[in-house]
Design an enzyme around this catalytic site. Structure first.
Site, short mmCIF file in Angstrom:
data_model
loop_
_atom_site.label_atom_id
_atom_site.label_comp_id
_atom_site.label_asym_id
_atom_site.label_seq_id
_atom_site.Cartn_x
_atom_site.Cartn_y
_atom_site.Cartn_z
N HIS A 277 66.23 11.69 108.19
CA HIS A 277 64.86 12.00 107.77
C HIS A 277 64.46 11.11 106.57
O HIS A 277 63.38 10.51 106.57
CB HIS A 277 64.75 13.49 107.41
CG HIS A 277 63.48 13.85 106.70
ND1 HIS A 277 62.39 14.40 107.35
CD2 HIS A 277 63.11 13.73 105.41
CE1 HIS A 277 61.42 14.60 106.49
NE2 HIS A 277 61.83 14.19 105.29
N GLU A 278 65.35 11.02 105.58
CA GLU A 278 65.05 10.17 104.42
C GLU A 278 64.89 8.71 104.83
O GLU A 278 64.01 8.01 104.33
CB GLU A 278 66.16 10.30 103.36
CG GLU A 278 66.33 11.69 102.77
CD GLU A 278 65.08 12.19 102.07
OE1 GLU A 278 64.36 11.37 101.49
OE2 GLU A 278 64.81 13.41 102.13
N HIS A 281 61.43 7.96 106.04
CA HIS A 281 60.44 7.61 105.01
C HIS A 281 60.52 6.12 104.71
O HIS A 281 59.51 5.45 104.50
CB HIS A 281 60.72 8.39 103.72
CG HIS A 281 60.32 9.82 103.80
ND1 HIS A 281 59.07 10.21 104.19
CD2 HIS A 281 61.00 10.96 103.52
CE1 HIS A 281 59.00 11.54 104.14
NE2 HIS A 281 60.16 12.02 103.76
N GLU A 355 55.92 13.55 106.20
CA GLU A 355 57.10 14.38 106.51
C GLU A 355 57.28 14.53 108.03
O GLU A 355 58.40 14.44 108.53
CB GLU A 355 56.97 15.77 105.86
CG GLU A 355 57.01 15.76 104.35
CD GLU A 355 58.25 15.06 103.79
OE1 GLU A 355 59.33 15.17 104.39
OE2 GLU A 355 58.11 14.38 102.76
N ASP A 359 60.46 13.33 110.17
CA ASP A 359 61.18 14.25 111.06
C ASP A 359 61.33 13.65 112.46
O ASP A 359 62.40 13.73 113.07
CB ASP A 359 60.43 15.58 111.18
CG ASP A 359 60.71 16.52 110.01
OD1 ASP A 359 61.58 16.19 109.18
OD2 ASP A 359 60.06 17.57 109.92
ZN LIG Z 1 60.76 14.01 103.52
#
Ligand SMILES: [Zn+2]
Length: 412
Positions: A277-278, A281, A355, A359
């Site tokens: 997930h990070e 970004h 976000e 995801d």
């Molecule tokens: Zn996040």
């Protein structure tokens, strides 16, 4: 007898603060109404006891937020209409002028507002967080953190302040553009210095040990073509049992940091999904986009400050008798965050969209199932509410509500 001030500024400030108060009351009521039943989507995974703990924690924190709002309002009114800034002006202008006057005025306001926040912060850490079993901070760590933070603020903040005031006083009517360049430079410097020199003052960072997790992460980084120099574990458990993971720095200083509390609670495949997930970004360049947005907005605000500082009505609308660059800067810093609050849904919306994108990336590169299992565990461990008030969430939540995130993960 001081001159009467026009009422429009006071009314705008009160309206913006009233909006925050109203949202906070809505949040408390909403969470309380949903306290007695776990939402159906989570019924199998979250116990009623955990759901109620999250509700109680949210309610207590929401009430605490209102106490903090009251203190903020009192400090603001005391400094402006109550005459606090006029007294500080008289004191500093009697002893100094030019740069020294400006630094004295601004530093004393910064010290006063920090002192006003101190009792609240002590209460939050040692009563509120402790009551729910999250606090692991000792008074000794608290005091040493406070001293280090004050020293850092002085060491970094005072030279920056001196540079800004000097530019404001010497660069003519386009000073704000020069200040903007210095501001960008300062931020990039901090971004670079933070992981290398600042964060280690507060925490210990150890390389992630060899084993299954490290192998999984190496494979994930390979799949995502992400060149991180190092992966560290941070002793977050020194202060709190809340878990987290983050990226920091750029270029050669780029690194991945896991809180030890996160690694204790999640299985290796779940940690892998959280990291994916990070990386999402990073893949979508959210961090650079955000920086560009923030820098553009600061240019806009500085240009606005450039106008206001020359407008006597600005000082008068806040009950302040003496204008000038330092005083203008103080007033702007006091009122701008309050007046711009109604715009926060725009930024929260942007952040929530990022976000979702992260995801979806994690679902592609790791596993949607492991990510939603990790999210459920993290929500439970952090006692985050599963039933936020939708309007409160629209303003305050940088992350989408758990139910939405998990529902989307299930469809990918
Ligand atoms: Zn996040």
């Amino acid at each position: 007898m001081p001159e009467a001030f026009p009422a429009w500024m006071l009314l705008s400030l009160l309206a913006a603060m009233g909006l925050r108060l109203w949202l906070s009351l809505r949040q408390e009521n909403h969470v309380r109404r949903h306290r007695d039943a776990v939402p159906p989507a989570f019924a199998e995974r979250i116990s009623l006891a955990a759901h109620q703990k999250a509700a109680d924690y949210t309610i207590v924190r929401t009430r605490f937020g209102r106490a903090a709002l009251a203190v903020e309002l009192l400090v603001l009114l005391g400094l402006t209409y109550g005459g606090g800034l006029n007294v500080l002006h008289d004191f500093w202008s009697a002893h100094f002028d030019g740069l020294a006057y400006g630094i004295g005025l601004i530093a004393s306001v910064a010290v006063l507002t920090s002192l006003a926040d101190l009792p609240l912060d002590l209460y939050r850490q040692f009563r509120l967080e402790a009551r729910f079993g999250f606090n692991r901070m000792t008074p000794a760590i608290y005091v040493s953190d406070l001293l280090k933070q004050a020293l850092l603020a002085a060491l970094l903040g005072l030279p920056l302040l001196a540079a800004v005031l000097w530019l404001m006083q010497t660069m003519g009517s386009y000073w704000w553009f020069h200040v903007w360049l210095v501001w960008i430079g300062f931020n990039l410097l901090i971004l670079f210095a933070y992981p290398l020199w600042i964060a280690p003052l507060f925490n210990r960072f150890t390389p992630l040990p060899e084993g299954e997790l490290k192998r999984r992460i190496a494979a994930l980084l390979e799949r995502c073509r992400f060149g991180a120099r190092e992966i560290f574990v941070m002793d977050g458990s020194r202060r709190s049992s809340h878990g987290n993971a983050y990226f920091t720095g750029f270029g050669k200083a780029r690194r991945i940091v896991f809180f030890d509390t996160l690694l204790e609670r999640l299985s290796p495949p779940q940690v892998e999904a959280v990291l994916a997930h990070e990386l999402g970004h990073f893949h979508h360049r959210h961090i650079s986009k955000r920086m560009i947005l923030v820098f553009s907005l600061s240019l806009l605000f500085l240009a606005l400050l450039g106008q206001l500082i020359e407008t006597p009505g600005f000082y008068r609308s806040l009950g302040v008798e003496h204008g000038g660059t330092a005083m203008g800067l103080v007033l702007f810093a006091l009122v701008m965050p309050i007046l711009t609050f109604p715009l926060t849904p725009i930024f929260s919306h942007l952040s929530r969209r990022h976000e979702f994108e992260a995801d979806a990336y994690a679902a592609r590169m790791a596993s949607a199932g492991e990510l939603s299992a990790a999210l459920v565990k993290l929500y439970e461990d952090n006692a985050a509410t599963l039933t936020p008030d939708p309007l409160h969430s629209l303003f305050h939540d940088s992350h989408p509500p758990a139910s939405q995130r998990i529902a989307r993960l299930q469809t990918t």
